[in-house]
Design an enzyme around this catalytic site. Structure first.
Site, PDB file in Angstrom:
ATOM      1  N   ASP A 131       4.103 -13.125 -14.259  1.00 31.29           N
ATOM      2  CA  ASP A 131       4.217 -14.200 -13.276  1.00 31.29           C
ATOM      3  C   ASP A 131       3.929 -15.564 -13.908  1.00 31.29           C
ATOM      4  OD1 ASP A 131       4.377 -15.364 -10.588  1.00 31.29           O
ATOM      5  OD2 ASP A 131       2.204 -15.611 -10.791  1.00 31.29           O
ATOM      6  N   LEU A 178      -2.124   8.743  -2.603  1.00 30.86           N
ATOM      7  CA  LEU A 178      -2.978   9.927  -2.561  1.00 30.86           C
ATOM      8  C   LEU A 178      -4.209   9.799  -3.455  1.00 30.86           C
ATOM      9  CD1 LEU A 178      -0.207  12.689  -2.541  1.00 30.86           C
ATOM     10  CD2 LEU A 178      -1.458  11.713  -0.610  1.00 30.86           C
ATOM     11  N   GLU A 231      -7.363   3.981 -11.942  1.00 30.61           N
ATOM     12  CA  GLU A 231      -7.957   2.649 -11.865  1.00 30.61           C
ATOM     13  C   GLU A 231      -7.708   1.873 -13.162  1.00 30.61           C
ATOM     14  OE1 GLU A 231      -9.418   4.783  -8.524  1.00 30.61           O
ATOM     15  OE2 GLU A 231      -9.196   5.362 -10.615  1.00 30.61           O
ATOM     16  N   HIS A 273      -8.038   8.766  -4.484  1.00 29.18           N
ATOM     17  CA  HIS A 273      -9.312   8.733  -3.775  1.00 29.18           C
ATOM     18  C   HIS A 273      -9.988   7.375  -3.964  1.00 29.18           C
ATOM     19  CE1 HIS A 273      -8.570  13.024  -4.543  1.00 29.18           C
ATOM     20  NE2 HIS A 273      -9.288  13.252  -3.460  1.00 29.18           N
TER      21      HIS A 273
END
Length: 368
Positions: free
Chosen positions: A159, A106, A145, A108
């Site tokens: 990783d 959800l 973000e 933007h």
């Protein structure tokens, strides 16, 4: 690998909780609040931000990779089997931030102006600090973000180290600073800010001293109804917040009716007798017959500073075309800057970020 919950996330009630900042349906004090991503039927929905104004948005988030001293040292030295883990993780975080809307259902899609990821191995502590910043000119914030950037960088680091230490853990992912929008500036408590080695160069270092005050100011609310007690004044706390953001200490506060001679006398006394650096007025700048704050300001002014009034109108214009009706002015009397601001509390919140550095610099110039 384990992903551990943080006891210092905003709204968690831990030592990072900030009063009034709540998540997961409750405010910091435990008062239930409405979740914005649910509609009236309780279904998940995307929040409509179409009516919100564009503004500068900034966020900073952090995460930690916990591993052995040897693994953290290998990260720092680039001695892992897969090569330079820090460079790979930085790029992974930046790339992930640009695709946040594809990862979080959800969220933007935002026109990101900048993303940065800083990674600081601390072998002696058995951890790697990861800090990410994001910036955009948008209608909603960039906290997601920044979080996606730092957590994706942490996953990339895992990783790179899993071959030598599969038990490494990612923890403490949280937003530690946000700026922009109606909420203005929000930060975690200083004790939670990550180490200075991990702070991006364009941000103040954690633990740095706050900038010294540039002087004093006077605050004036212009409202006949508030002055008579017919209605409460709601502008004062937002004027004080703006003053703090500009590095100004409040020497005087008053609520006066729409009476130009009284307003002019207040401004004159603050400038000539008290020598404040800035006088901020709120209200009385519209088109009604009682709106006379600009006239009172010009009556005591030595010279105008039109750019400040233009900045106020331009920023407000992004929110409402009615900003075109403002007659607010800014002017200098002696070494004192006088600035007319809107009476609407929401407008004062929106103006804090763009106006504070301008007020600060003007006060420094006038005092030189």
């Amino acid at each position: 690998m384990t992903i551990e919950p943080s006891d210092s996330a905003p709204g968690s009630g831990g030592r990072g909780a900030v009063a009034g900042a709540g998540t997961n349906g409750s405010a910091a004090g435990g008062t239930p609040v409405a979740l914005t991503h649910l509609d009236s039927a309780g279904r998940a929905c995307m929040v409509d931000v179409g009516e919100k104004p564009l503004s500068e948005r900034f966020a900073r988030a952090r995460a930690t990779l916990r591993a052995s001293t040897a693994t953290c040292a290998a990260l720092a030295d680039g001695g892992l089997p897969k090569g330079d883990a820090i460079a790979v993780a930085r790029l992974a975080g930046i790339q992930a931030a640009k695709r946040t809307a594809e990862i979080v259902p959800l969220a933007h899609p935002l026109p990101l102006a900048h993303v940065d990821v800083a990674i600081a191995p601390k072998p002696e502590l058995g951890r790697v600090s990861i800090e990410a910043t994001a910036r955009a000119h948008a209608r909603t914030g960039v906290e997601l973000e920044a979080l996606v950037a730092c957590t994706s960088a942490a996953l990339a680091l895992y990783d790179m180290v899993k071959a030598v230490e599969p038990g490494a853990a990612i923890s403490d992912a949280c937003v530690i600073e946000k700026r922009g929008g109606r909420s203005g500036i929000w930060r975690q408590e200083p004790a939670l800010v990550t180490t200075t080695e991990c702070a991006p160069a364009h941000l103040p270092r954690a633990g740095a001293q706050a900038a010294a005050s540039v002087g004093t100011c006077a605050l004036l609310v212009v409202s006949s109804r508030a002055a008579s007690g017919a209605r409460p004044d709601r502008a004062e706390p937002h004027l004080r917040a703006l003053a703090r953001a500009a590095g100004l200490s409040v020497a005087r506060f008053a609520v006066l009716p729409d009476d130009p001679p009284a307003l002019a006398a207040f401004m004159r006394e603050c400038a000539d007798r008290e020598g404040v650096a800035v006088v901020l007025t709120s209200g009385g700048t519209g088109l009604t017959a009682d709106d006379r704050t600009p006239e009172a300001t010009l009556a005591v002014a030595d010279r105008e500073v039109p750019g400040i009034a233009e900045l106020v109108r331009a920023h407000s214009f992004a929110r409402t075309p009615l900003a075109a009706l403002s007659r607010a002015v800014a002017a200098v009397r002696g070494r004192t800057l006088i600035v007319n601001l809107p009476g609407n509390p929401n407008a004062l919140v929106e103006l804090r970020e763009p106006l504070a550095p301008v007020l600060r610099h003007a006060a420094e110039l006038l005092s030189a």
